[in-house]
Scaffold this motif. Structure first.
Motif, PDB file in Angstrom:
ATOM      1  N   CYS A 133      -3.920  52.324  16.939  1.00  0.00           N
ATOM      2  CA  CYS A 133      -4.419  53.468  16.170  1.00  0.00           C
ATOM      3  C   CYS A 133      -3.664  53.596  14.841  1.00  0.00           C
ATOM      4  N   HIS A 182      -3.727  56.038  12.895  1.00  0.00           N
ATOM      5  CA  HIS A 182      -3.341  57.424  12.630  1.00  0.00           C
ATOM      6  C   HIS A 182      -2.014  57.781  13.289  1.00  0.00           C
ATOM      7  N   CYS A 183      -1.839  57.340  14.557  1.00  0.00           N
ATOM      8  CA  CYS A 183      -0.623  57.739  15.270  1.00  0.00           C
ATOM      9  C   CYS A 183       0.166  56.561  15.837  1.00  0.00           C
ATOM     10  N   GLU A 211      -0.680  54.592  18.343  1.00  0.00           N
ATOM     11  CA  GLU A 211      -0.946  54.334  19.775  1.00  0.00           C
ATOM     12  C   GLU A 211      -1.480  52.907  19.963  1.00  0.00           C
ATOM     13  N   CYS A 261      -8.963  56.735  19.771  1.00  0.00           N
ATOM     14  CA  CYS A 261      -7.573  56.840  20.214  1.00  0.00           C
ATOM     15  C   CYS A 261      -7.486  57.999  21.186  1.00  0.00           C
ATOM     16  N   CYS A 283      -4.285  60.644  19.840  1.00  0.00           N
ATOM     17  CA  CYS A 283      -4.500  61.682  18.826  1.00  0.00           C
ATOM     18  C   CYS A 283      -5.964  62.089  18.712  1.00  0.00           C
TER      19      CYS A 283
HETATM   20 ZN   LIG Z   1      -4.023  57.902  17.462  1.00  0.00          ZN
END
Ligand SMILES: [Zn+2]
Length: 311
Positions: A30, A32-33, A35, A54, A57
């Protein structure tokens, strides 16, 4: 050599799978985070192809999110092809040529190429300074552009722009566009990009006289007396000069002229190819894949250039 029959250049799914392989060798991650494990591939007609969810998040993403290819209307296979063409062209390739080979407009080709150059630019985070104890770094400078033949009659000859090349002997190099060739400017480039524990090799330019003392050793060849390599063969700036030869041939041959605004990008493009040249163990496909990998995390840098429109 590029195998143009490879489906990654013609088929969006194959191109996406290829990009995923380069960016996520251990499975989707991911953007964004971060993961890595709790990620679900969204399949079926309801979803855009290549979409992931994901579960950390709750954000959705695809392989182009967070890369220079993000939010582009150009299909991924054309991005992959453009990247391979730029990777394989030793002297650079013109936007006109990319326009013809990809079947896109000139404007799109131009924007695509600048985005790909952004991926080729060194990142301060990943690439530390050059040199170190027992290592030799060549520093040399040159001027590009400003050729009289491109000037219109009666108009002033275009300005020449300076580039400083720093080459770690047997290692990597960096090319920096500088506003002028003064001790102050060159010193700043050197001190941020070269470890002081290195041996510095330069020509006999007075430019380096004082700053040379800040390095473990400073040795120079006397270009004004036509000395190009020291007697023991250790001191020279020939590697930097061979880089300049390729850069200049590329700029006059493929781009005709380069505006001051974009010179750093071209310099980084040529430096990237130099650092991933065959002698360093890369073939054309591996060099292209290195660009695809580096496309990550450059999106923000790209936005700052103000070109984030179109393409
Ligand atoms: Zn994420």
């Amino acid at each position: 050599m590029i195998d143009l029959t490879n489906p990654i250049f013609h088929d969006e799914d194959a191109a996406r799978a290829h990009l995923e392989e380069q960016r996520w060798p251990h499975g989707a991650e991911c953007p964004h985070c971060g993961e890595r494990h709790n990620v679900t591939k969204l399949e079926g007609k309801k979803h855009r192809k290549g979409l992931y969810q994901c579960n950390g998040c709750r954000e959705q993403f695809s392989v182009t999110v967070g890369t220079v290819f993000e939010r582009s209307r150009v299909p991924i296979n054309k991005w992959v092809l453009a990247t391979h063409l730029m990777a394989a062209s030793k002297k650079g390739i013109s936007a006109k040529q990319i326009e013809r080979m990809l079947g896109v407009t000139y404007k799109t080709a131009w924007f695509m190429m600048h985005r790909i150059r952004e991926a080729m630019a060194p990142s301060a985070k990943a690439d530390g300074p050059l040199g170190g104890k027992g290592k030799t770094v060549e520093s040399d400078e040159t001027y590009v552009g400003g050729k009289g033949k491109n000037a219109k009659k009666g108009k002033p000859v275009p300005k020449k722009h300076a580039v400083v090349a720093l080459v770690e002997r047997g290692g990597e190099m960096r090319a920096s566009h500088v506003p002028d060739v003064t001790a102050k400017t060159v010193r700043k480039v050197l001190f941020t990009q070269v470890r002081r524990s290195s041996t510095l090799n330069t020509d006999d330019s007075l430019l380096y006289y004082w700053m040379g003392r800040d390095f473990a050793k400073h040795a120079s060849v006397n270009h004004s007396a036509k000395e190009y390599v020291s007697r023991d063969g250790k001191t020279h700036v020939n590697t930097a000069e061979s880089f300049f030869a390729i850069l200049k041939r590329g700029i006059t041959g493929s781009f005709h002229s380069v505006s001051e605004q974009h010179l750093q990008r071209y310099a980084s493009e040529f430096a990237f190819r130099w650092n991933t040249r065959e002698a360093n163990g890369f073939n054309d496909a591996e060099r292209a894949n290195a660009i695809l990998k580096a496309a990550e995390g450059k999106r923000l840098t790209y936005r700052r250039t103000g070109d984030a429109q179109d393409a």
